[in-house]
Design a protein around this motif. Structure first.
Motif, short mmCIF file in Angstrom:
data_model
loop_
_atom_site.label_atom_id
_atom_site.label_comp_id
_atom_site.label_asym_id
_atom_site.label_seq_id
_atom_site.Cartn_x
_atom_site.Cartn_y
_atom_site.Cartn_z
N ILE A 453 -21.92 -37.15 1.86
CA ILE A 453 -21.04 -36.82 2.99
C ILE A 453 -19.77 -36.14 2.50
O ILE A 453 -19.21 -35.27 3.19
N CYS A 454 -19.30 -36.49 1.30
CA CYS A 454 -18.12 -35.83 0.74
C CYS A 454 -18.41 -34.35 0.48
O CYS A 454 -17.58 -33.48 0.75
N LYS A 455 -19.60 -34.06 -0.04
CA LYS A 455 -19.98 -32.66 -0.28
C LYS A 455 -20.06 -31.89 1.03
O LYS A 455 -19.68 -30.72 1.11
N GLN A 456 -20.58 -32.54 2.07
CA GLN A 456 -20.67 -31.88 3.38
C GLN A 456 -19.29 -31.53 3.90
O GLN A 456 -19.06 -30.44 4.43
N ILE A 457 -18.34 -32.47 3.75
CA ILE A 457 -16.97 -32.23 4.21
C ILE A 457 -16.34 -31.07 3.45
O ILE A 457 -15.64 -30.22 4.01
N LEU A 458 -16.61 -31.02 2.14
CA LEU A 458 -16.01 -29.98 1.29
C LEU A 458 -16.63 -28.61 1.52
O LEU A 458 -15.95 -27.58 1.42
N GLU A 459 -17.92 -28.58 1.82
CA GLU A 459 -18.65 -27.32 1.91
C GLU A 459 -18.78 -26.78 3.33
O GLU A 459 -18.99 -25.59 3.52
N ARG A 460 -18.67 -27.67 4.32
CA ARG A 460 -18.86 -27.24 5.71
C ARG A 460 -17.61 -27.57 6.53
O ARG A 460 -17.39 -28.73 6.90
N PRO A 461 -16.76 -26.58 6.83
CA PRO A 461 -15.48 -26.82 7.50
C PRO A 461 -15.59 -27.57 8.83
O PRO A 461 -14.67 -28.28 9.20
N GLU A 462 -16.73 -27.40 9.52
CA GLU A 462 -16.85 -28.08 10.82
C GLU A 462 -16.82 -29.59 10.69
O GLU A 462 -16.46 -30.31 11.64
N PHE A 463 -17.18 -30.10 9.51
CA PHE A 463 -17.18 -31.55 9.30
C PHE A 463 -15.76 -32.12 9.34
O PHE A 463 -15.59 -33.32 9.57
N LEU A 464 -14.74 -31.29 9.11
CA LEU A 464 -13.36 -31.76 9.17
C LEU A 464 -12.96 -32.17 10.57
O LEU A 464 -12.02 -32.93 10.76
N ASN A 465 -13.66 -31.66 11.58
CA ASN A 465 -13.33 -31.96 12.97
C ASN A 465 -14.13 -33.13 13.54
O ASN A 465 -13.89 -33.55 14.68
N TYR A 466 -15.09 -33.64 12.78
CA TYR A 466 -15.94 -34.71 13.29
C TYR A 466 -15.23 -36.06 13.23
O TYR A 466 -14.42 -36.32 12.34
N LYS A 467 -15.56 -36.91 14.18
CA LYS A 467 -15.04 -38.27 14.17
C LYS A 467 -15.67 -39.04 13.01
O LYS A 467 -16.80 -38.78 12.60
N ILE A 468 -14.95 -40.04 12.52
CA ILE A 468 -15.43 -40.84 11.39
C ILE A 468 -16.72 -41.56 11.74
O ILE A 468 -17.61 -41.71 10.91
N SER A 469 -16.87 -41.98 13.00
CA SER A 469 -18.09 -42.67 13.42
C SER A 469 -19.31 -41.75 13.29
O SER A 469 -20.40 -42.19 12.93
N TYR A 470 -19.09 -40.43 13.56
CA TYR A 470 -20.20 -39.48 13.41
C TYR A 470 -20.53 -39.28 11.93
O TYR A 470 -21.71 -39.22 11.56
N LEU A 471 -19.51 -39.17 11.10
CA LEU A 471 -19.74 -39.02 9.66
C LEU A 471 -20.52 -40.20 9.11
O LEU A 471 -21.42 -40.04 8.28
N ALA A 472 -20.17 -41.41 9.59
CA ALA A 472 -20.86 -42.62 9.14
C ALA A 472 -22.34 -42.55 9.51
O ALA A 472 -23.23 -42.81 8.68
N GLU A 473 -22.61 -42.16 10.73
CA GLU A 473 -24.00 -42.06 11.21
C GLU A 473 -24.75 -40.98 10.44
O GLU A 473 -25.91 -41.17 10.04
N HIS A 474 -24.10 -39.86 10.20
CA HIS A 474 -24.73 -38.74 9.50
C HIS A 474 -25.09 -39.12 8.06
O HIS A 474 -26.09 -38.64 7.51
N ALA A 475 -24.28 -39.98 7.46
CA ALA A 475 -24.53 -40.40 6.08
C ALA A 475 -25.57 -41.50 5.97
O ALA A 475 -26.07 -41.79 4.88
N GLY A 476 -25.88 -42.14 7.10
CA GLY A 476 -26.90 -43.18 7.09
C GLY A 476 -26.38 -44.59 7.24
O GLY A 476 -27.10 -45.56 6.99
#
Length: 509
Positions: A453-476
């Motif tokens: 998920i850290c790589k996704q945040i660093l490589e894909r700018p749209e991830f900076l706008n996502y809520k933390i709950s979505y990032l948690a779900e996306h990471a599993g």
């Protein structure tokens, strides 16, 4: 990412009456106010003068947050001395607003609650509806900054309801009408409901307010965010650059946020020249913005502790223990500001170290050939437990492939299900991971998820706008809290801090 709701809602601190700065320059207001304070005037007049000065210090060419904050606390002393319910309701709300603008969230709610206590004592009528409106806007801003956008929207809706009780906008309350519509637009923008956001922002823009002309800049700034969300990047750029060309536009805090939006839009349009231009402008501007903020916070802390000391010294006996305690509080207040800065520097260093390690790991995986080490089992271990070497080699090969996939983001993944996938038994798999990865199965999977998920945040700018709950779900991860706890244990910082630092890094690349 764009400014938090708090940072876009600095209201006119002069109270319910606004000032037309096109007719009276703020510098002139300050000069006249200083002259008036030198004359014998009533406490009520002193209160009004201090409030006007607090507002004027924010409108001068180079806003002085420290002086503005000092004036507010002097007005607070007068309101409390007079024990005037209406004045206390206003000043507590204004101080809460100032703290929100200075990005000092711990102090916002206590002052909002103090203001509400006074507002509740007022008789029903215009003043109560007006001040209640102001309160719900501030409560909504506080929830928005916590990313509780649905709750924030409900608070803004309550604000609109109380405005409805007032009736049509007038010179005295028109700013709050505009502000309430604007905040509804901001909340919808955060919720990524861009059509609704655009509707309310345009309603705010349509309200004619000749005395608070600078507020339109905030509206255009958020409209640019909405246009960006719709991939209308040129439209976003046009909105921002028109504002930036206006001579009357002096707000460096807002200017910094506009630069960030321009950087994002030009990057999306692959305009490297403009991207670099605004990145350089942002770097030049940010130190000044941060320094001004820090001075304002320092002044606020000093004024609060000074008030506390003054109250104690007025009591009989001048209790030595209490004075010493207050001295400690002043020291703690000063230290708290330093602590905030030191904490951010430490978080930045932890972030940089983690990213460095992550990049080194990627380089190693990309360029160093994988060597499957044939397992060697000591004689003393053979007697208790032994994995066949062929099975261990097969598991290691499959783990290498597994790590380059995203199968570990499956929230239902377990050692048993992975063993079935590898066509081995859970014990062999668990022991191989423990021996070669030097961690148990859960820690192994969690670390893969966090790194991913850290790589996704660093490589894909749209991830900076996502809520933390979505990032948690996306990471599993099945829950926000579990994700936050594990994220911090792996990286050393919280997800919100990582997002903040990643956003800063992206803006200067």
């Amino acid at each position: 990412m764009f400014c938090s709701a708090q940072n876009q809602n600095q209201e006119d601190l002069s109270g319910s009456e606004t000032l037309d700065y096109s007719k009276i320059p703020p510098e002139q207001i300050i000069k006249q106010s200083v002259e008036k304070l030198a004359q014998p005037i009533s406490d009520e007049e002193q209160y009004e003068v201090r409030m006007k000065m607090a507002d004027a210090y924010l409108k001068i060419k180079k806003p002085d947050f420290a002086k503005s904050t000092e004036m507010l606390f002097k007005a607070k002393e007068i309101a409390e001395k007079l024990d005037d319910t209406k004045l206390k309701a206003k000043i507590y709300g204004s101080i809460a607003n100032q703290y929100s603008f200075l990005n000092f969230p711990d102090k916002i709610k206590p002052y909002l609650d103090l203001s509400k206590q006074q507002v509740d004592k007022l008789p029903n009528g215009y003043e109560k509806n007006y001040l209640t409106t102001r309160l719900y806007i501030e409560y909504g801003n506080l929830e928005a900054d916590k990313e509780n956008f649905l709750v924030a929207k409900k608070d803004y809706q309550k604000a609109l309801k109380f405005l409805g009780n007032i009736g049509n906008p007038s010179k005295k309350n028109i700013f709050q009408f505009r502000r309430a519509f604007y905040n509804m637009g901001v909340s919808y923008a955060y919720l990524k409901q861009n059509d609704s956001a655009e509707y309310f922002l345009n309603k705010a823009l349509a309200i004619r307010d000749t005395e608070n002309k600078e507020f339109k800049y905030f509206i255009y700034n958020t409209l640019a965010k909405v246009y960006g969300g719709k991939n209308q990047h040129q439209r976003a750029i046009d909105s921002l650059e028109v504002v930036l060309k206006e001579d009357a536009f002096k707000d460096n805090r807002l200017r910094a946020d506009m630069y960030k939006k321009l950087i994002a839009s030009y990057k999306a349009l692959n305009n490297k020249e403009k991207y670099i231009k605004y990145s350089e402008k942002l770097l030049e501007l940010e130190p000044d913005v941060k320094d001004n903020n820090l001075k304002g916070i320092n002044t606020a802390v000093s004024e609060e502790q000074k008030n506390l000391l003054d109250k104690i010294s007025d009591k009989e006996g001048h209790n030595q223990l209490l004075i010493i305690s207050c001295g400690l509080l002043i020291m703690i207040g000063g230290i708290s500001v330093v602590y905030i800065n030191q904490k951010r520097k430490k978080e930045k260093l932890i972030y940089q170290n983690f990213i460095s390690n992550l990049e080194k790991q990627e380089i190693k995986e990309a360029f160093e050939p994988k060597e499957i080490i044939q397992p060697e089992i000591e004689e003393k271990e053979k007697a208790s437990f032994s994995i066949p070497s062929s099975a261990e080699t097969m598991i290691l090969e499959k783990l290498d492939k597994f790590e380059t996939s995203t199968k570990f983001t499956n929230a239902k993944l377990s050692v048993a299900s992975l063993a079935v996938m590898f066509k081995t038994n859970p014990t062999y798999l668990s022991e191989t991971i423990k021996k070669h990865k030097e961690k148990n199965f859960n820690n192994y999977i969690n670390e893969l998820r966090i790194n991913y998920i850290c790589k996704q945040i660093l490589e894909r700018p749209e991830f900076l706008n996502y809520k933390i709950s979505y990032l948690a779900e996306h990471a599993g991860f099945s829950s926000h809290s579990t994700f936050t706890t594990i994220f911090k244990s792996v990286t050393g910082i919280s997800p919100s801090v990582f997002l903040r630092e990643a956003d800063k890094k992206r803006m200067i690349i």
